[in-house]
Scaffold this active site. Structure first.
Site, PDB file in Angstrom:
ATOM      1  N   VAL A 140       0.903  -1.155   0.000  1.00 52.60           N
ATOM      2  CA  VAL A 140       0.000   0.000   0.000  1.00 52.60           C
ATOM      3  C   VAL A 140       0.941   1.204   0.000  1.00 52.60           C
ATOM      4  O   VAL A 140       1.551   1.522   1.010  1.00 52.60           O
ATOM      5  CB  VAL A 140      -0.933   0.013   1.227  1.00 52.60           C
ATOM      6  CG1 VAL A 140      -1.735   1.311   1.269  1.00 52.60           C
ATOM      7  CG2 VAL A 140      -1.865  -1.200   1.204  1.00 52.60           C
ATOM      8  N   PRO A 141       1.088   1.867  -1.140  1.00 53.66           N
ATOM      9  CA  PRO A 141       2.171   2.829  -1.338  1.00 53.66           C
ATOM     10  C   PRO A 141       1.945   4.195  -0.690  1.00 53.66           C
ATOM     11  O   PRO A 141       1.823   5.214  -1.378  1.00 53.66           O
ATOM     12  CB  PRO A 141       2.257   2.923  -2.863  1.00 53.66           C
ATOM     13  CG  PRO A 141       0.845   2.701  -3.313  1.00 53.66           C
ATOM     14  CD  PRO A 141       0.290   1.675  -2.359  1.00 53.66           C
ATOM     15  N   CYS A 142       1.930   4.207   0.634  1.00 52.91           N
ATOM     16  CA  CYS A 142       1.741   5.469   1.348  1.00 52.91           C
ATOM     17  C   CYS A 142       2.877   6.449   1.045  1.00 52.91           C
ATOM     18  O   CYS A 142       2.690   7.664   1.162  1.00 52.91           O
ATOM     19  CB  CYS A 142       1.609   5.224   2.849  1.00 52.91           C
ATOM     20  SG  CYS A 142       2.945   4.271   3.564  1.00 52.91           S
ATOM     21  N   HIS A 143       4.026   5.931   0.621  1.00 55.15           N
ATOM     22  CA  HIS A 143       5.153   6.799   0.275  1.00 55.15           C
ATOM     23  C   HIS A 143       4.862   7.657  -0.955  1.00 55.15           C
ATOM     24  O   HIS A 143       5.548   8.651  -1.184  1.00 55.15           O
ATOM     25  CB  HIS A 143       6.428   5.965   0.057  1.00 55.15           C
ATOM     26  CG  HIS A 143       6.313   4.948  -1.015  1.00 55.15           C
ATOM     27  ND1 HIS A 143       5.692   3.723  -0.820  1.00 55.15           N
ATOM     28  CD2 HIS A 143       6.733   4.962  -2.308  1.00 55.15           C
ATOM     29  CE1 HIS A 143       5.744   3.038  -1.947  1.00 55.15           C
ATOM     30  NE2 HIS A 143       6.360   3.761  -2.863  1.00 55.15           N
ATOM     31  N   ARG A 144       3.840   7.318  -1.713  1.00 53.88           N
ATOM     32  CA  ARG A 144       3.481   8.105  -2.899  1.00 53.88           C
ATOM     33  C   ARG A 144       2.558   9.275  -2.564  1.00 53.88           C
ATOM     34  O   ARG A 144       2.219  10.066  -3.442  1.00 53.88           O
ATOM     35  CB  ARG A 144       2.808   7.212  -3.941  1.00 53.88           C
ATOM     36  CG  ARG A 144       3.728   6.143  -4.496  1.00 53.88           C
ATOM     37  CD  ARG A 144       3.034   5.281  -5.513  1.00 53.88           C
ATOM     38  NE  ARG A 144       3.836   4.091  -5.814  1.00 53.88           N
ATOM     39  CZ  ARG A 144       3.340   2.959  -6.255  1.00 53.88           C
ATOM     40  NH1 ARG A 144       2.037   2.842  -6.490  1.00 53.88           N
ATOM     41  NH2 ARG A 144       4.129   1.930  -6.480  1.00 53.88           N
TER      42      ARG A 144
END
Length: 172
Positions: A140-144
């Protein structure tokens, strides 16, 4: 169960640990060695326990650390990785946010908290909270998701966000 594996990427070592049972219950990673990884793992276990997730931390080899690494490198998509998540202990809101993020923000892209909030008809603060509580980083790409004023706010470290985005080919 707990499964950890070390990989090399862009000249750095990344250690990925996955807590799993019927699916992935949580993910932690470190670019700073085992000591930092242990701190992150302790934080994840505490969060999962508070959410009522039943955990077995017996170490056992699994495919999951490599699966997470393959999501990071783009060998498999975030959507494919998402199918392996248990989603146990998440709120309906978190599931909605994480599902939307996985489907709509692709490798090499970023989006602001405000834009995600607008899409999901909620507040940027609520989106930020969901990102901070994300037990499945990388998949789940929270870094994006970036701040409008400060794009580098990130747990566990801002440099980790920069590294993940760099691996994915994002350029500012």
């Amino acid at each position: 169960m707990l499964s950890c594996e070390s990989f090399k990427i862009k000249g750095r070592e990344i250690i990925i640990c996955v807590i799993w049972e019927e699916g992935i219950q949580g993910i932690v990673y470190s670019l700073d060695g085992r000591e930092f990884l242990e701190k992150q793992l302790s934080r994840l276990i505490s969060m999962l326990n508070k959410r009522g997730v039943s955990l077995s931390l017996k170490e056992r080899h699994s495919k999951y650390p490599e699966l997470v690494f393959n999501v990071l490198t783009g060998k498999i998509s975030n959507e494919e990785g998402f199918e392996e998540l248990s989603l146990e202990g998440l709120t309906d809101f978190e599931i909605r946010v994480y599902s939307w993020l996985v489907k709509n923000v692709k490798r090499g892209e970023v989006i602001t908290y405000g834009k995600v909030a607008k899409e999901l008809k909620t507040s940027a603060l609520a989106i930020g909270g969901a990102m901070k509580r994300n037990p499945y980083p990388i998949v789940v790409p929270c870094h994006r998701v970036v701040g409008k004023k400060d794009p580098w706010l990130y747990t566990p470290k801002p440099e980790y966000k920069k590294f993940l985005l760099e691996v994915e080919g994002w350029t500012s």
